[in-house]
Scaffold this motif. Structure first.
Motif, PDB file in Angstrom:
ATOM      1  N   GLN A 157      93.008 102.509  44.212  1.00  0.00           N
ATOM      2  CA  GLN A 157      91.999 102.096  43.130  1.00  0.00           C
ATOM      3  C   GLN A 157      91.841 102.579  41.921  1.00  0.00           C
ATOM      4  N   LYS A 217      95.083 101.180  39.527  1.00  0.00           N
ATOM      5  CA  LYS A 217      94.509  98.993  39.554  1.00  0.00           C
ATOM      6  C   LYS A 217      93.377  99.022  38.591  1.00  0.00           C
ATOM      7  N   ASP A 218      92.368  99.604  38.771  1.00  0.00           N
ATOM      8  CA  ASP A 218      91.561 100.423  37.959  1.00  0.00           C
ATOM      9  C   ASP A 218      91.902 100.265  36.698  1.00  0.00           C
ATOM     10  N   TYR A 219      93.022 100.432  36.239  1.00  0.00           N
ATOM     11  CA  TYR A 219      94.031 100.845  35.022  1.00  0.00           C
ATOM     12  C   TYR A 219      94.227  99.807  34.817  1.00  0.00           C
TER      13      TYR A 219
END
Length: 334
Positions: free
Chosen positions: A315, A318-320
């Motif tokens: 996660q 993916k956030d980055y």
């Protein structure tokens, strides 16, 4: 037995290109694959784990082989020699990977493509041609040249067609055999990723292009690195950048990465185009530079897309990646 070094990964959060190993159809002296398994940038410890090879043969048949030997468990190194079934038919052996079994479940590596070539080869997969030394080795040694072949890299002069006895620097006249190896066999583009350490996506990021580079057997390596296009003006001459972060895989092979530090958002939608080179001296004293045929080109936004689409990405990854996408300048924006 010729060997081919590859580096595969159990961490699929980055964008990793399928590596290719070329073998000859029905080869009686098969190529041995020496694989280093990584978890991100670190060796994946194989202690207490079993490994098997799996692929899909031309025609669609799934093939599984248990004949994998762990060379160094702590460093994630193992070796595998493709059996006759893999080299039986010319074509692409796709979806090849290693399954690492731990505590009753399988961990898959990134994929490997095996290209079974029907073209006859000489000894260790190289080719040779007869030529006159004095056509290429007159004057000072620094001015010596060598024959060229499309898609091939010169790997030295030899006294015999079997390429067993190399010439020396004192051999400058008469007939000799020029050895060639496939340029494509010297380079493996592992893939690209985004370094999250110390980077703020809204302000800058660090794309990373990773490679395995090797030099032909029997030569002395001088340096390796990349040619890359200036993103701000791709029409300018390529920048030549020797590598400074090599990690030795085997005697003639290194794993290394080119990083573009603190790339600003205005370049997130721009292609970063790189191609690798190796420079070496043959046993007879000829200096050669072999360069990857094509550029490997990706934008930071495309790398972010690959991370977002990957089922193994964390996660945090993916956030980055989402933050990178959000920072891409919109067309027509001031």
């Amino acid at each position: 037995m010729p060997t081919k070094a590859v580096s595969l990964n159990v961490d699929k959060s980055g964008s990793f290109a399928a590596q290719t190993v070329r073998i000859s159809q029905g080869d009686e002296n098969p190529t041995s694959i020496v694989a280093t398994i990584l978890d991100g940038a670190q060796p994946f410890d194989l202690t207490g784990k079993s490994v098997r090879f799996k692929c899909e043969l031309p025609g669609g048949k799934v093939f599984v082989d248990e004949g994998v030997t762990v060379l160094n468990a702590e460093k994630g190194m193992m070796t595998f020699t493709p059996p006759a079934e893999v080299a039986a038919a010319a074509g692409k052996v796709t979806g090849a990977l290693f399954e690492v079994y731990s505590d009753g479940y399988a961990i898959h590596t990134t994929k490997l493509e095996i290209d079974v070539d029907s073209t006859p080869t000489v000894v260790d997969g190289s080719a040779c041609e007869l030529a006159m030394l004095n056509d290429y080795r007159s004057g000072e040694q620094a001015s010596w040249t060598y024959p060229t072949r499309g898609g091939m890299a010169f790997a030295g002069w030899y006294k015999d067609a079997a390429l067993r006895y190399p010439c020396s620097a004192s051999d400058t006249e008469g007939a000799a055999y020029a050895k060639f190896v496939k340029v494509a066999d010297l380079f493996q583009f592992v893939g690209c990723s985004l370094s999250t350490s110390g980077n703020v996506p809204a302000e800058y990021t660090t794309p990373r292009f990773s490679y395995i580079m090797s030099v032909p057997e029997g030569v002395t390596s001088i340096e390796d690195g990349w040619y890359f296009k200036k993103v701000s003006d791709p029409t300018k001459p390529d920048v030549r950048s020797p590598s400074g972060n090599n990690v030795v895989q085997t005697g003639n092979t290194v794993f290394t990465s080119l990083t573009f530090n603190k790339v600003q958002p205005k370049y997130y939608g721009k292609k970063f185009s790189t191609k690798a080179f190796v420079k070496y001296t043959t046993a007879d004293g000829t200096t050669v530079e072999a360069v990857e045929a094509d550029y490997d080109a990706f934008t930071p936004a495309e790398i972010a897309d690959a991370v977002l689409a990957h089922p193994m990405a964390t996660q945090a990854d993916k956030d980055y990646a989402a933050a990178i996408k959000a920072a891409v300048p919109q067309e027509g924006a001031a």
